[in-house]
Design an enzyme around this catalytic site. Sequence first.
Site, PDB file in Angstrom:
ATOM      1  CG  ASP A  14     -40.388 -13.003 -14.819  1.00  0.00           C
ATOM      2  OD1 ASP A  14     -40.700 -12.570 -14.388  1.00  0.00           O
ATOM      3  OD2 ASP A  14     -40.168 -13.458 -16.089  1.00  0.00           O
ATOM      4  CE  LYS A  17     -37.578 -15.649  -8.215  1.00  0.00           C
ATOM      5  NZ  LYS A  17     -38.227 -15.604  -9.208  1.00  0.00           N
ATOM      6  N   GLY A  41     -37.999  -8.177 -10.182  1.00  0.00           N
ATOM      7  CA  GLY A  41     -39.395  -8.068  -9.712  1.00  0.00           C
ATOM      8  C   GLY A  41     -40.266  -8.839  -9.128  1.00  0.00           C
ATOM      9  CG  HIS A  42     -39.909 -10.429  -5.570  1.00  0.00           C
ATOM     10  ND1 HIS A  42     -39.926 -11.175  -6.522  1.00  0.00           N
ATOM     11  CD2 HIS A  42     -38.477 -10.225  -4.939  1.00  0.00           C
ATOM     12  CE1 HIS A  42     -38.682 -11.684  -6.264  1.00  0.00           C
ATOM     13  NE2 HIS A  42     -38.264 -11.316  -5.920  1.00  0.00           N
ATOM     14  CD  GLN A 230     -32.432 -11.852 -12.079  1.00  0.00           C
ATOM     15  OE1 GLN A 230     -32.184 -11.984 -10.829  1.00  0.00           O
ATOM     16  NE2 GLN A 230     -33.107 -10.631 -11.138  1.00  0.00           N
TER      17      GLN A 230
END
Length: 440
Positions: A14, A17, A41-42, A230
């Site tokens: 988180d 990125k 999740g991006h 991650q």
Amino acid sequence: MAKNVVVVGTQWGDEGKGKIVDWLTDNAQGVVRFQGGHNAGHTLVVGQGADERVYKLNLVPSGIVRKGVQCYIGNGVVLDVHHLISEIQELEQGGLDVRSRLKISPGCPLILSYHSALDRAREGAKAGDQKIGTTGKGIGPAYEDKVARRGLRVYDLFHPERFAAKLKEVMEYHNFVLVNFLKAEPVSYDEVFKQAMADAEVIKPMVADVSAAIYAANEAGHNMLFEGAQGTLLDIDHGTYPFVTSSNCVAGQASAGTGIGPDKLHYVLGITKAYCTRVGSGPFPSELCIETEGAPGHQMFTVGKEFGTVTGRKRRCGWFDAAALRRSARINGVTGLCITKLDVLDGLEDLNICTGYKLDGKVVDLLPIGADEVSRCEPIYETMPGWKDSTFGVKQWDALPANARAYLERMQELVGIPIDIVSTGPERDETILKRHPFAA
């Protein structure tokens, strides 16, 4: 000459990125995912005002929002094909061309519905602080099948008889575990097979030899960006085990997870929040309380909007940990740092930096290996003055408040790695560039 840049998270994930990969793609012709699954999740924010679009990505590489950029899913990614198709369709509804620009490795291990059933049942059977904090997406069980050499891969989908025989054998095993050990419902073989065959037809045109495609792109002079999911401290080997993810999240995995040689990895950019966050269980030495209104932890949580992109769970927040970053930088061979979310700290009177720990009566300056030792660490803090002026959207280093610059300079001094980029907001142009990874 082509240049390849690897982007990794240096904390517990988180770190922001997605925005940085999107920003760097101005100088890249291809973006590659090399590990993890749809537990990643991006969030990308593109445009402003009425033209603003927010894209939430799990499997599709962040370069997809850039016209003409090729995207690759490497063999190190565990692939839920059904979820990928849904993600592609959602992006297409947002006006993006996806299928002509996405290549999927035939070597990707498959995540099928029995994997997520196992994941949820196992986590549900654990009590309290024994819970890992898994997303329940089936990532861990899929990697287990890969290592146990019973897993199915993308290339199996295109040989129905072979796929059916392998699927029957592995499902007999997993359904036995679900019913007899986890007291859960079995998963239907017929439904899994039928869905897999339908999904195979959809993705077949996108399946290609990703390793060869990346090599050819480099030979043609194309820059490539390798995108990790991650964070390093969640790495299966180097993280706070067992409170980790099921894959290797470090820069070296960019080679193994795509099939290119490590000599082709030219620069490693470590994405680092100006503070620390963690989702789920596991030790967190510099953790603060996020519930007390007006306290630093509460500001990090509320101003930083610290909720997981995939799960929506609250992220735990704490002071920047230089000792943890020092460990990450060495593991990844970080060339330069990118600091994100500096603006979240605006207005705090004082800032603490964790420079090391007291562990069993000794002072240590590196995050220990494994959760047991990390849980016994007492942080050693150094205090620095905060700043009142806003850093949000600042685009020049010299325009930052003096105390903000001093804070960043101390961060890089403690870690021994230069800060090459500072992200000051979610938009592409809200970025301070000191040294460009593709020009370094």
